[in-house]
Design a protein around this motif. Structure first.
Motif, PDB file in Angstrom:
ATOM      1  N   THR A 177       0.890  -1.148   0.042  1.00 18.12           N
ATOM      2  CA  THR A 177      -0.033   0.025   0.009  1.00 18.12           C
ATOM      3  C   THR A 177       0.910   1.171  -0.155  1.00 18.12           C
ATOM      4  O   THR A 177       0.085   2.242  -0.025  1.00 18.12           O
ATOM      5  CB  THR A 177      -1.002  -0.153   1.233  1.00 18.12           C
ATOM      6  OG1 THR A 177      -0.234  -0.216   2.526  1.00 18.12           O
ATOM      7  CG2 THR A 177      -1.887  -1.108   0.977  1.00 18.12           C
ATOM      8  N   PRO A 227      -5.265  -0.113  -1.616  1.00 19.79           N
ATOM      9  CA  PRO A 227      -5.566  -1.436  -1.347  1.00 19.79           C
ATOM     10  C   PRO A 227      -6.459  -2.237  -2.256  1.00 19.79           C
ATOM     11  O   PRO A 227      -6.475  -3.304  -2.581  1.00 19.79           O
ATOM     12  CB  PRO A 227      -6.390  -1.112   0.052  1.00 19.79           C
ATOM     13  CG  PRO A 227      -5.804   0.063   0.544  1.00 19.79           C
ATOM     14  CD  PRO A 227      -5.375   0.961  -0.520  1.00 19.79           C
ATOM     15  N   SER A 228      -7.436  -1.289  -2.987  1.00 18.29           N
ATOM     16  CA  SER A 228      -8.236  -1.728  -4.087  1.00 18.29           C
ATOM     17  C   SER A 228      -7.381  -2.452  -5.329  1.00 18.29           C
ATOM     18  O   SER A 228      -7.948  -3.174  -6.197  1.00 18.29           O
ATOM     19  CB  SER A 228      -9.265  -0.868  -4.733  1.00 18.29           C
ATOM     20  OG  SER A 228      -8.689   0.091  -5.219  1.00 18.29           O
ATOM     21  N   ASP A 229      -6.206  -1.931  -5.871  1.00 17.17           N
ATOM     22  CA  ASP A 229      -5.452  -2.257  -6.737  1.00 17.17           C
ATOM     23  C   ASP A 229      -5.078  -4.120  -6.428  1.00 17.17           C
ATOM     24  O   ASP A 229      -4.823  -4.680  -7.526  1.00 17.17           O
ATOM     25  CB  ASP A 229      -4.113  -1.611  -6.489  1.00 17.17           C
ATOM     26  CG  ASP A 229      -4.427  -0.216  -7.419  1.00 17.17           C
ATOM     27  OD1 ASP A 229      -5.210   0.037  -7.848  1.00 17.17           O
ATOM     28  OD2 ASP A 229      -3.315   0.539  -6.984  1.00 17.17           O
ATOM     29  N   VAL A 285      -7.329  -6.166  -5.833  1.00 20.60           N
ATOM     30  CA  VAL A 285      -8.549  -6.684  -6.639  1.00 20.60           C
ATOM     31  C   VAL A 285      -8.496  -6.596  -7.955  1.00 20.60           C
ATOM     32  O   VAL A 285      -8.620  -7.502  -8.566  1.00 20.60           O
ATOM     33  CB  VAL A 285      -9.853  -6.076  -5.939  1.00 20.60           C
ATOM     34  CG1 VAL A 285     -10.980  -6.608  -6.845  1.00 20.60           C
ATOM     35  CG2 VAL A 285     -10.005  -6.492  -4.633  1.00 20.60           C
ATOM     36  N   LYS A 286      -7.895  -5.321  -8.271  1.00 22.44           N
ATOM     37  CA  LYS A 286      -7.776  -5.088  -9.677  1.00 22.44           C
ATOM     38  C   LYS A 286      -6.592  -6.008 -10.435  1.00 22.44           C
ATOM     39  O   LYS A 286      -6.959  -6.693 -11.506  1.00 22.44           O
ATOM     40  CB  LYS A 286      -7.461  -3.386  -9.976  1.00 22.44           C
ATOM     41  CG  LYS A 286      -7.223  -3.093 -11.357  1.00 22.44           C
ATOM     42  CD  LYS A 286      -6.544  -1.840 -11.593  1.00 22.44           C
ATOM     43  CE  LYS A 286      -6.309  -1.564 -12.875  1.00 22.44           C
ATOM     44  NZ  LYS A 286      -5.849  -0.192 -13.048  1.00 22.44           N
ATOM     45  N   ASN A 331     -10.888  -9.361   0.060  1.00 15.35           N
ATOM     46  CA  ASN A 331      -9.800  -8.403  -0.001  1.00 15.35           C
ATOM     47  C   ASN A 331      -9.429  -8.004   1.579  1.00 15.35           C
ATOM     48  O   ASN A 331     -10.402  -7.682   2.277  1.00 15.35           O
ATOM     49  CB  ASN A 331     -10.263  -7.138  -0.831  1.00 15.35           C
ATOM     50  CG  ASN A 331      -9.245  -6.312  -0.968  1.00 15.35           C
ATOM     51  OD1 ASN A 331      -8.161  -6.658  -1.058  1.00 15.35           O
ATOM     52  ND2 ASN A 331      -9.524  -4.960  -1.298  1.00 15.35           N
ATOM     53  N   ASN A 340      -6.678  -6.367   4.621  1.00 13.18           N
ATOM     54  CA  ASN A 340      -5.415  -5.293   4.701  1.00 13.18           C
ATOM     55  C   ASN A 340      -4.607  -5.884   5.881  1.00 13.18           C
ATOM     56  O   ASN A 340      -5.428  -6.427   6.975  1.00 13.18           O
ATOM     57  CB  ASN A 340      -5.750  -3.948   4.910  1.00 13.18           C
ATOM     58  CG  ASN A 340      -6.325  -3.316   3.815  1.00 13.18           C
ATOM     59  OD1 ASN A 340      -6.086  -3.422   2.583  1.00 13.18           O
ATOM     60  ND2 ASN A 340      -7.209  -2.564   3.851  1.00 13.18           N
ATOM     61  N   SER A 400      -1.986  -5.129   1.020  1.00 16.68           N
ATOM     62  CA  SER A 400      -3.485  -5.568   0.887  1.00 16.68           C
ATOM     63  C   SER A 400      -3.296  -7.014   0.057  1.00 16.68           C
ATOM     64  O   SER A 400      -2.480  -7.106  -0.904  1.00 16.68           O
ATOM     65  CB  SER A 400      -4.020  -4.544   0.192  1.00 16.68           C
ATOM     66  OG  SER A 400      -5.360  -4.756  -0.086  1.00 16.68           O
ATOM     67  N   CYS A 435      -5.738  -9.859  -2.073  1.00 21.51           N
ATOM     68  CA  CYS A 435      -6.971 -10.463  -2.434  1.00 21.51           C
ATOM     69  C   CYS A 435      -6.808 -11.627  -2.967  1.00 21.51           C
ATOM     70  O   CYS A 435      -6.008 -12.285  -3.722  1.00 21.51           O
ATOM     71  CB  CYS A 435      -7.242  -9.461  -3.881  1.00 21.51           C
ATOM     72  SG  CYS A 435      -8.710  -9.971  -4.674  1.00 21.51           S
TER      73      CYS A 435
END
Length: 93
Positions: free
Chosen positions: A38, A43-45, A47-48, A72, A74, A81, A83
Motif C-alpha cells: 500500500t 488497497p483496491s489495486d 482486486v484489480k 480483500n 489489509n 493488501s 486479494c
C-alpha cells in the motif's frame, strides 16, 4: 497481440506486487491470490490485479471470466493488501 502488450504492462508494474498465479482448485474452478504494497498501490489495486490476471488466463482459453468470490484484506499495519479471487472460465456467449 493486445493481450501480450497488456501482459507486458502488468509485468512492468508487478515489482511491488506478488501473485500466486492461477491455480486450479477443482473442475473448472480457479483461484489467484495477489498481495500489493500500500506504499505504492491503493488497497483496491489487489482486486484489480487479481481480476486482470484471471481475465488474461480466461482469454488465453478463449473464454470469459465468471467471478465466484472475492476476499480483500489489509494487514494490521496497513502496509499491504491481499486479494483472493475464486473464478471460473466460461464459454463466450
Amino acid at each position: 497481440m493486445k493481450y501480450f502488450i497488456l501482459l507486458f504492462v502488468i509485468i512492468c508494474f508487478a515489482g511491488c506486487s506478488k501473485s500466486t498465479g492461477v491455480m486450479s482448485i477443482g473442475k473448472d474452478n480457479y483461484m489467484i491470490s495477489t498481495d500489493v504494497s500500500t506504499e505504492f498501490y491503493a488497497p483496491s489495486d489487489a482486486v484489480k490485479k487479481s481480476i486482470e490476471e484471471a481475465t488474461l488466463y480466461c482469454n488465453s482459453l478463449d473464454k470469459d471470466i465468471f467471478v465466484e468470490n472475492i476476499q480483500n484484506t489489509n494487514n494490521d499495519n496497513n502496509i499491504s493488501s491481499n486479494c483472493t479471487l475464486i473464478f471460473q472460465c466460461v464459454d463466450k456467449k
